[in-house]
Write an enzyme that holds these catalytic residues in place. Structure first.
Site, short mmCIF file in Angstrom:
data_model
loop_
_atom_site.label_atom_id
_atom_site.label_comp_id
_atom_site.label_asym_id
_atom_site.label_seq_id
_atom_site.Cartn_x
_atom_site.Cartn_y
_atom_site.Cartn_z
N SER A 1 1.06 -1.15 -0.02
CA SER A 1 0.06 0.23 0.08
C SER A 1 1.02 1.20 -0.20
CB SER A 1 -0.77 -0.06 1.31
OG SER A 1 -1.89 1.26 1.12
N GLY A 2 0.47 2.20 -0.98
CA GLY A 2 1.49 3.43 -0.99
C GLY A 2 2.47 3.39 -2.07
N THR B 1 -1.79 1.70 -8.04
CA THR B 1 -2.96 2.17 -8.57
C THR B 1 -2.58 3.19 -9.83
OG1 THR B 1 -4.35 1.97 -6.81
CG2 THR B 1 -4.91 3.61 -8.59
N ASN C 1 -2.23 4.37 3.53
CA ASN C 1 -2.71 5.13 2.41
C ASN C 1 -4.17 5.81 2.33
OD1 ASN C 1 -2.90 5.51 -0.44
ND2 ASN C 1 -2.82 3.56 -1.29
N SER D 1 -6.63 3.61 -0.14
CA SER D 1 -6.33 2.22 -0.24
C SER D 1 -7.53 1.46 -0.70
CB SER D 1 -5.81 1.59 1.06
OG SER D 1 -5.55 0.32 1.10
N SER D 2 -7.31 0.88 -1.66
CA SER D 2 -8.26 -0.06 -2.41
C SER D 2 -8.57 -1.27 -1.57
CB SER D 2 -7.68 -0.59 -3.69
OG SER D 2 -7.59 0.41 -4.69
N GLY E 1 0.99 -6.73 -2.53
CA GLY E 1 2.17 -7.24 -2.31
C GLY E 1 2.18 -7.94 -0.97
N GLU F 1 2.76 -9.12 2.75
CA GLU F 1 2.61 -8.30 3.81
C GLU F 1 3.26 -9.03 5.30
OE1 GLU F 1 -1.33 -7.08 4.54
OE2 GLU F 1 -1.09 -5.33 3.12
#
Length: 1240
Positions: free
Chosen positions: A293-294, A298, A339, A342-343, A616, A618
């Protein structure tokens, strides 16, 4: 916890084929462009290049400046030397030039190279993604010993790597000097070799001689500091999130990559390669994007879609595809601690894109976006003309728990906040919307907004997008009603009803009674009491049924149905499960509606490009069920990644026909077996424990330890924890919440409640749930507390979708993009080595390096190798074909045969072998440049002396001419000054003479007058001496009188001035009064005109009424006289029924006319009087303005009343006329005679 974001691999730009200095972007002077011994894109710098601290010592920095700056164009010696070096420097180090993304078409060396000048012609307005760097390595004039590679990487105590220079060595101990001058004695085993300086900032990590971790980190950081965020690692594109805008995107860059004008790594290049390979090979392609995330997954997916849509846009459907992004983002994205957007199911697909058409055979673009247990699959189809003709979206496992649970500092899904902030007033009243801090589900976190984001504006955009994808207004209101129902569901409260802690939901009417209950019946109503009623109203069900569904549960025991009351915890779980199911079903329904809007046309080719945007690996301090599934998916994708990478290596070796041994790579099949093995795999045991009603997270953890402790990839921990050894490292999971999240309970009572609702959306949701429960189930099942419905667990469903995804990917040719987050603070320019290294490990980039390093990582075509190193051989050998030259070079420098392979088109080298050739090449170039510098210096000095002599001669001529011109100007000015002086002096003399002459005349006149007066005074004394005393008295009297007169004159003048000032003031006031009076006159005239018009209209209406009555009366009288003799006996009192009403009508009209005349006279007199008062002609103690307004109001009121009475009178008269007409119709014979008489 790693993810990487990579840009498209593409092809190397010519501007990046040669390393250039970190800071300099200057071009060499035009006079030096003919220096053939230098690389074609050699750059001259005036200062040492600045790079990472500690990389270069001061001596090297001083020697980076180029000493010589000229060369004779006809120098034979230099011409021979330079001729042998030209090509080698021109194509400097383009190892591994042909990217695996075009391995089936043409090698890089077969394409025409694009020089800097050519690139400037093609795209002069583009900002190069690889800034030019001067070739300072060849400009040094120090001894070669100082240039030998004596630098190595040393790891500091904080874990960061730093470049140090080796000063001395003694056995296994080496003395090194770091960047800040610090000297350390370290063990030789703790050092890692550094790459030659020539390889700093290469765009492909495979070109590095030493593929160790610090070299990879440094190369990526070196490019990142220059805003070159894309780097290739063989078939993988690494993208570093810059956390700022970089000028690498737009239509200009799209056109450039489409025309192959730019070949530097980029997402555009990846997408272009995928499209071209799909069309050429008719094989499905996939672009796999991963990162934490981040990291920018996206944005990378958006950029790839931008290029894809630019090639296939123009049909109009791409605009609808773009507009699905706000909808999916609002309903599927949330703010997390890592984020702001975040999705929680998938990242956004596209942003604003400008399209340009490109015709090619019809294709299908398949976009897959997966993020944390959640994802989406978009299939974009193209017509035969190359235009987008439709699309389809498929979602994966929305994170439903975020609907009812929100950690501190995070937000729930964006749509809730957007609805509360941007809903119009009518919709708010209809849905009973409140502010966000009044809903329990949203106020669990104190975060209600995001900096820089306007939720109200975002809501408007979502509504606009829903309109574009053809969601009707009625359906939109239903969607918002479901969202409001979910929010109110969290506010449903419960109260204890017995001693066994059974509860029931509280409705509005029960609130008053709850406060009067006994203390033993404790109330748990901490939320708004209208929650239950609002939920029932919004979903269209009965309050009692909703209350029963939330407070009780129906169970079937044998043939009997029993109702079980729920405890507080059970009731809350039931409430939350219903809220999550409604939201998840609503999201699926929206996706279905979007798919209907983006329906694919009939004509398809079956070919596709898949863009997989996946979360990715984690590893947090506390890892739960979500991380468990994410890491399992990444294990699968990593195996696919490794196998494909190994396959690429094999294909390239076979294609070039070299002898090679099988490269072993670490297979993670053991870890996958730990997850998937039946019946003792992690997923199987999780589903098995989920089937037991009494199963808990602790019993699940104990079962794992009991059955899996012997597995090398598993290790049991204390309590509810266990550890799994993943490919990226060991991760410890906490089983708390595993069973609950895996079960995803929704009882049959809740489904039946939804099916009984009057709103169509809940009915649709219930129908879909029942349809899914009736499907045949494969794998472990569980029963939700005795419910009849059965369904797949979350883990089993996720595994099935993952297998389908892998099958899809296995049928495609993959392209990999790894997104990297350089720091956790979203700060541009901040590069955290530890964080980046962890992500590189987790996303498999270092595995790519390891696999490549185990084979032949450095590759160079024969032509490039010969051009680069051919000048080291004799001229007779260097003139042969490239293959012979390459083999001769290898033999000349005694390269061990085991360290290289000669292929059909390329040379393959083991790790570090290219450094030997680079050292020799640098040594030779250093000597050549030293000779050239001496010769150029001598030639420059000779030329300088000649220039000085010529300049001195030229200066003498110029200065002489300049002095003569200045003297001529000075002489002219002197003559002009003399003339001016003469004129001025003559004028002064004349003026002085005139003054003296005039003064002489005055003096003469005065003297003569005095003489005359003296002579005449003597005569006067003789004649009038007797009256002397009398005259003196008169003179005194006259002088006093004259003074008095003067005082009066002065006083009169002062008084006159005062009167004039007063007169001016009065004139000003009079002017003001006149202006005001003119304004009043205009207003009165306008009012009089209005009144006159109104009076005339009333008079005209009265006259018309009178005429109509008189005409009817005359007609009746004439008819009566005609029929008097014939109809006398049959008369039915016409006089009383006809004449009297008409006379009465005339009387009314007359009275109204008199009233009109009287009122007109009164209003006219009053208005005239007020005008006189206003003008001062009459006196009265009243305010004329206020009285005038009041008079106007009275007139308006009377006019309105008079008009209404006039209309009533007309209606009455018309009725009387109609009655009389009906009587005439009854007398047919008289009516016929009357008509005949009229016609006659």
């Amino acid at each position: 916890m790693a993810s990487t974001k990579t840009s498209s691999p593409g092809f190397q730009d010519s501007s990046e084929r040669m390393p250039k200095s970190f800071a300099s972007k200057s071009r060499s002077p035009p006079s030096l462009q003919s220096i053939k011994s230098l690389p074609v894109d050699f750059r001259f710098t005036s200062s040492p290049a600045s790079g990472v601290s500690g990389q270069y010592d001061d001596a090297n920095a001083d020697n980076r400046n180029v000493i010589c700056d000229s060369i004779p164009e006809n120098g034979d010696l230099c011409g021979e030397v330079d001729g042998g070096i030209e090509d080698s420097a021109g194509e400097m180090y383009q190892a591994n030039g042909d990217t695996p993304y075009d391995r089936k078409t043409i090698a890089t060396d077969e394409r025409p190279s694009v020089s800097d000048e050519d690139l400037g012609l093609v795209a002069p307005h583009l900002h190069s993604s690889a800034p030019s760097r001067s070739e300072f390595r060849w400009g040094d004039t120090t001894s070669y010993a100082a240039k030998k590679k004596l630098q190595s990487w040393f790891q500091l105590p904080n874990g960061n790597w730093e470049l140090g220079k080796m000063l001395s060595s003694s056995g296994t101990e080496i003395v090194i000097s770091l960047s800040e001058g610090k000297v350390l004695k370290v063990n030789a085993d703790s050092l890692l070799p550094a790459n030659p300086d020539i390889l700093d900032g290469v765009d492909d990590l495979m070109q590095l001689s030493y593929l160790n971790e610090p070299s990879v980190l440094y190369n990526i950081q070196h490019r990142y500091n220059q805003d070159m965020i894309y780097t290739k690692a063989g078939p993988v594109l690494v993208a570093i999130n810059p956390f700022k805008k970089v000028p690498l995107y737009g239509n200009d860059y799209i056109d450039a990559y489409k025309r192959k004008s730019i070949e530097s790594p980029h997402v555009y290049a990846i997408t272009d390669t995928a499209i071209r390979e799909m069309i050429r090979d008719e094989v499905n392609q996939s672009i796999i994007i991963s990162g934490e995330s981040g990291a920018g997954k996206t944005e990378t997916a958006k950029i790839a879609m931008q290029y894809l849509a630019a090639l296939g846009g123009g049909s109009g459907i791409e605009y609808e595809i773009l507009k699905t992004n706000p909808i999916l983002e609002a309903f599927g994205n949330a703010k997390t601690l890592r984020n702001d957007n975040s999705s929680r199911f998938a990242p956004e697909t596209l942003s604003e894109i400008k399209f340009c058409g490109l015709g090619f055979s019809p294709v299908v673009a398949l976009v897959i976006s997966v993020d944390v247990l959640q994802g989406k699959l978009i299939e974009i189809h193209f017509s035969e003309t190359g235009k987008i003709s439709g699309a389809k979206i498929q979602t994966f496992l929305l994170e439903k728990s975020r609907v009812v649970q929100c950690a501190e500092g995070e937000r729930s899904y964006h749509i809730f906040y957007q609805l509360c902030a941007g809903a119009p007033l009518a919709l708010r009243e209809k849905l009973d919307l409140k502010s966000v801090h009044e809903y329990k589900y949203l106020k669990q976190s104190s975060c209600y907004s995001i900096n820089g984001v306007d939720d109200a504006e975002q809501f408007r955009i979502v509504v606009e997008a829903l309109d574009i994808v053809h969601v009707s207004k009625e359906d939109q209101e239903s969607v918002f009603a479901m969202l409001s129902a979910v929010l109110w569901m969290g506010n449903v409260s419960f109260t204890v009803i017995d001693n066994e802690n059974h509860v029931e939901a509280v409705a509005d009417e029960e609130l008053g009674r709850m406060h009067t209950k006994e203390v033993g019946r404790k109330s748990l109503n901490k939320e708004s009491p209208e929650g239950l009623t609002n939920v029932a109203k919004l979903i269209g069900c009965d309050v009692g049924e909703l209350k029963q569904a939330l407070s009780t549960r129906k169970m079937r025991v044998g043939n009997d149905n029993i109702i079980q009351k729920l405890t507080l915890a059970q009731a809350i779980d039931t409430r939350d499960a219903l809220a999550k199911s409604i939201y998840a079903s609503l999201f699926d329904w929206l996706v279905e509606q979007i798919n209907k809007s983006l329906a694919v046309g009939k004509r398809r080719t079956g070919r596709s490009i898949s863009i997989l945007d996946i979360y990715g690996f984690e590893s947090f301090d506390r890892n739960s069920f979500e991380q468990f599934c994410i890491n399992y998916a990444n294990e699968r994708l990593q195996q696919h990644f490794n196998r494909h990478l190994f396959k690429l290596e094999q294909e390239e070796y076979i294609q070039d026909g070299i002898d090679w041994n099988r490269v072993d790579f670490e297979d993670n099949q053991d870890c996958l077996n730990l997850f998937e093995k039946k019946p003792l795999g992690l997923l199987s045991l999780l589903d098995e424990e989920s089937t037991f009603p009494n199963g808990t997270d602790l019993t699940f953890a104990n079962k794992l330890k009991q059955h899996l402790n012997s597995n090398s990839c598993f290790r049991g921990e204390r309590g509810k924890a266990f550890s799994v050894c993943h490919y990226a490292g060991e991760v410890m999971y906490d089983t708390t919440g595993f069973l609950e999240k895996n079960r995803d309970l929704l009882h049959l009572d809740s489904i039946q409640l939804l099916s009984s609702c009057t709103c169509h959306l809940p009915q649709t949701f219930a129908s879909n749930m029942l349809t899914q429960s009736e499907k045949p189930v494969v794998g472990p099942l569980y029963k939700s507390g005795g419910a009849d419905s059965q369904k797949l667990s979350v883990a089993t469903k996720f595994k099935g979708q993952l297998f389908q995804l892998m099958q899809r990917l296995e049928s495609t040719t993959p392209h990999f993009i790894r997104c990297i987050k350089p720091n956790n603070f979203q700060s541009p320019g901040n590069y955290d080595q530890g964080l980046v290294l962890q992500q590189l490990r987790c996303c498999g980039v270092l595995e790519v390096v390891r696999i490549s390093r185990s084979g032949f990582p450095t590759r160079m075509s024969h032509q490039k190798f010969a051009r680069r190193y051919g000048f080291l051989l004799l001229e007779s050998v260097a003139s042969q074909d490239p293959l012979s030259v390459s083999v001769a070079i290898l033999h000349q420098f005694n390269i061990v045969p085991e360290m290289y392979q000669v292929g059909y088109t390329k040379l393959f080298f083991r790790t570090g072998q290219i450094g030997v050739l680079e050292d020799t090449r640098n040594h030779t170039l250093h000597g050549i440049l030293r000779v050239q510098s001496c010769f150029r210096g001598h030639q420059a000095r000779c030329h300088l002396r000649g220039l000085r002599r010529g300049i001195a001669t030229l200066q003498s001529f110029v200065r002489g001419e300049k002095t003569r011109k200045e003297f001529a100007i000075l002489l002219q000015r002197h003559r002009a000054a003399v003339v001016i002086q003469k004129q001025i002096r003559s004028r002064i003399a004349r003026k002085k003479f005139v003054n003296i002459y005039d003064a002489s005349i005055v003096i003469q006149s005065v003297i003569r007058g005095w003489l005359v007066r003296r002579c005449s005074g003597d005569l006067g004394l003789l004649t009038v001496g007797g009256r002397k005393d009398k005259d003196s008295d008169e003179v005194l009297v006259k002088s006093s009188f004259l003074a008095e007169l003067q005082r009066r004159v002065l006083k009169a003048e002062a008084a006159l001035r005062e009167k004039e000032e007063e007169n001016d003031i009065l004139h000003q006031r009079l002017q003001q009064y006149e202006n005001r009076w003119s304004e009043y006159e205009l207003k009165m005239k306008s009012m009089e005109e209005v009144w006159q018009k109104q009076m005339r209209s009333l008079q005209s209406s009265l006259s018309i009424a009178k005429k109509s009555l008189a005409l009817d009366d005359s007609r009746r009288n004439s008819d009566a006289s005609v029929n008097l003799t014939d109809e006398r006996d049959s008369s039915w009192d016409a006089g009383s029924n006809g004449v009297r009403p008409m006379s009465a009508g005339l009387t009314v009209i007359s009275r109204m006319a008199e009233e009109f005349e009287q009122r007109s006279q009164v209003f006219g007199d009053d208005a005239k009087f007020l005008v006189e008062v206003k003008s001062g002609q009459a006196e009265a103690s009243l305010n004329p303005d206020r009285e005038l307004r009041r008079l106007k109001q009275m007139f308006e009121a009377w006019k309105k009343d008079y008009g209404s009475r006039l209309r009533e009178t007309k209606v009455i008269l018309q009725k009387l006329g109609n009655e009389e007409g009906s009587g005439d119709k009854g007398r047919k014979k008289w009516w016929v005679r009357r008509n005949s008489s009229r016609f006659n």
